[in-house]
Design an enzyme around this catalytic site. Structure first.
Site, PDB file in Angstrom:
ATOM      1  CG  ASP A  31       9.081  -1.875  12.246  1.00 44.45           C
ATOM      2  OD1 ASP A  31       8.901  -1.418  13.430  1.00 44.45           O
ATOM      3  OD2 ASP A  31       9.348  -2.818  11.687  1.00 44.45           O
ATOM      4  CB  THR A  35       2.878  -3.886  16.309  1.00 36.24           C
ATOM      5  OG1 THR A  35       3.376  -3.745  15.079  1.00 36.24           O
ATOM      6  CG2 THR A  35       1.758  -4.059  16.498  1.00 36.24           C
ATOM      7  CB  SER A  71      -0.570  -1.947   8.562  1.00 35.16           C
ATOM      8  OG  SER A  71      -1.307  -2.379   9.116  1.00 35.16           O
ATOM      9  CB  THR A  88      -0.550   2.977   9.584  1.00 39.14           C
ATOM     10  OG1 THR A  88      -0.046   3.122  10.948  1.00 39.14           O
ATOM     11  CG2 THR A  88       0.338   1.543   8.323  1.00 39.14           C
ATOM     12  CB  ALA A 110       2.217  -6.725   2.805  1.00 39.94           C
ATOM     13  CE1 TYR A 141      -4.130  -4.686   9.184  1.00 38.60           C
ATOM     14  CE2 TYR A 141      -5.473  -6.831   8.688  1.00 38.60           C
ATOM     15  CZ  TYR A 141      -4.395  -5.824   8.603  1.00 38.60           C
ATOM     16  OH  TYR A 141      -4.006  -7.190   8.416  1.00 38.60           O
ATOM     17  CE1 TYR A 155       1.034   8.595  -5.695  1.00 37.26           C
ATOM     18  CE2 TYR A 155      -0.647   8.495  -4.831  1.00 37.26           C
ATOM     19  CZ  TYR A 155       0.852   9.286  -4.632  1.00 37.26           C
ATOM     20  OH  TYR A 155       1.245  10.277  -3.400  1.00 37.26           O
TER      21      TYR A 155
END
Length: 307
Positions: A31, A35, A71, A88, A110, A141, A155
């Site tokens: 991280d 945020t 994110s 990101t 996520a 976003y 992938y």
């Protein structure tokens, strides 16, 4: 078993880390704290790496599972960090997928209900492609998450990476940031401070709120299922924003007046998950009633605010 959680110092990521530790996992958190908060991990014996996932990602030793939660997630954050949010969801997600490819381990991404935009289908099913403004203020976003989903599936298809995608709907609980701009912390902090409770629009827009422990349960179950297409995780019970404001006000026993402000551009008018796939694939659905979850959340905010 050793897991890596990107964004693990955030609200949901830290609850997930706590759950995996209780189940005997070793947990590595990556991280950059843009945020997230290190305080969320203060009591958790995790290995912490402070790093932006847009930089080359290297983890020494074996990794058995990667959970990609990094994110900015609130409008307050992703509109302030728009370019970083897009990076990101593109460079960062590719770095995570390359790590999964290198370690030959599964990866869970996520995603978000925001991929549905301001939906024309209600409730929202996973086969609905969404109604998203690709050049609006929220697109940094929405489109970051939509691109990430495409990259995750690529992938899987081209490189055989074992992938999962969960689309997370509004989630609340302890460890939310007081100033993150979302409706739950906004209403709770305003009610506790006896300030006016701010409702955007006329308050008739619908939302569905899932308590964080329910969400984490769904994520953990998803780890064990070999499903590669998206699965909604959220509470299918919908409530209007205005009714939610009155509910928070009543639990707090606050005299705060409710005031109305203009609705932000592209703010969704309805948001409710169809969780048929989650019920079928995971045997999962939320169990924490909204009022009970709110009481726990309000008490946590009260302690954080020293009230």
């Amino acid at each position: 078993m050793r897991s890596v959680i990107t964004g693990g110092a955030g609200f949901i990521g830290s609850h997930l880390a706590e759950r995996l530790l209780k189940e005997g996992w070793d947990v590595v958190v990556v991280d950059n704290l843009c945020t997230g908060k290190k305080e969320n991990l203060a009591t958790l014996p995790v290995e912490f790496i402070e790093q932006d996932i847009c930089d080359p990602l290297s983890i020494e030793g074996d990794v058995d599972f990667i959970l990609h939660f990094a994110s900015p997630a609130s409008p307050e954050d992703y509109m302030r960090l728009g370019v970083e949010t897009l990076a990101t969801g593109s460079i960062g997600t590719r770095n995570v997928l390359e790590l999964a490819r290198e370690k030959r381990c599964p990866v869970l991404f996520a995603s978000t209900s925001e991929v549905y935009g301001d939906p024309l289908v209600h409730p929202q099913r996973e086969d609905y492609w969404g109604n998203v403004n690709p050049v609006g203020p929220r697109s940094v976003y929405d489109e970051a998450k939509r691109f990430s989903e495409a990259l995750v599936m690529a992938y899987h298809r081209y490189y055989g990476v074992d992938t999962r995608i969960v689309r997370i709907f509004n989630t609340y609980g302890p460890r939310m940031r007081m100033n993150d701009g979302r409706v739950v912390p906004n209403f709770i902090t305003q009610a506790l401070r006896r300030e006016p409770i701010t409702v955007y629009g006329d308050g008739t827009q619908g939302r569905s709120f899932c308590y964080v422990s329910d969400l984490v349960e769904g994520i953990v179950r998803m780890m064990d299922v070999g499903e590669h297409y998206p699965v909604n995780l959220g509470n299918p019970e919908e409530i209007s924003v205005l009714d939610f404001a009155y509910l928070v006000k009543g639990i707090v026993e606050s005299e705060s007046p409710i005031v109305f402000k203009p609705l932000p551009q592209d703010d969704p008018k309805r948001r409710r998950p169809d969780i048929t796939r989650a019920r079928k694939l995971l045997g999962w659905e939320p169990v924490v009633p909204l009022k009970e979850g709110l009481k726990e959340t309000i008490e946590w905010f009260r302690r954080e605010m020293g009230l």
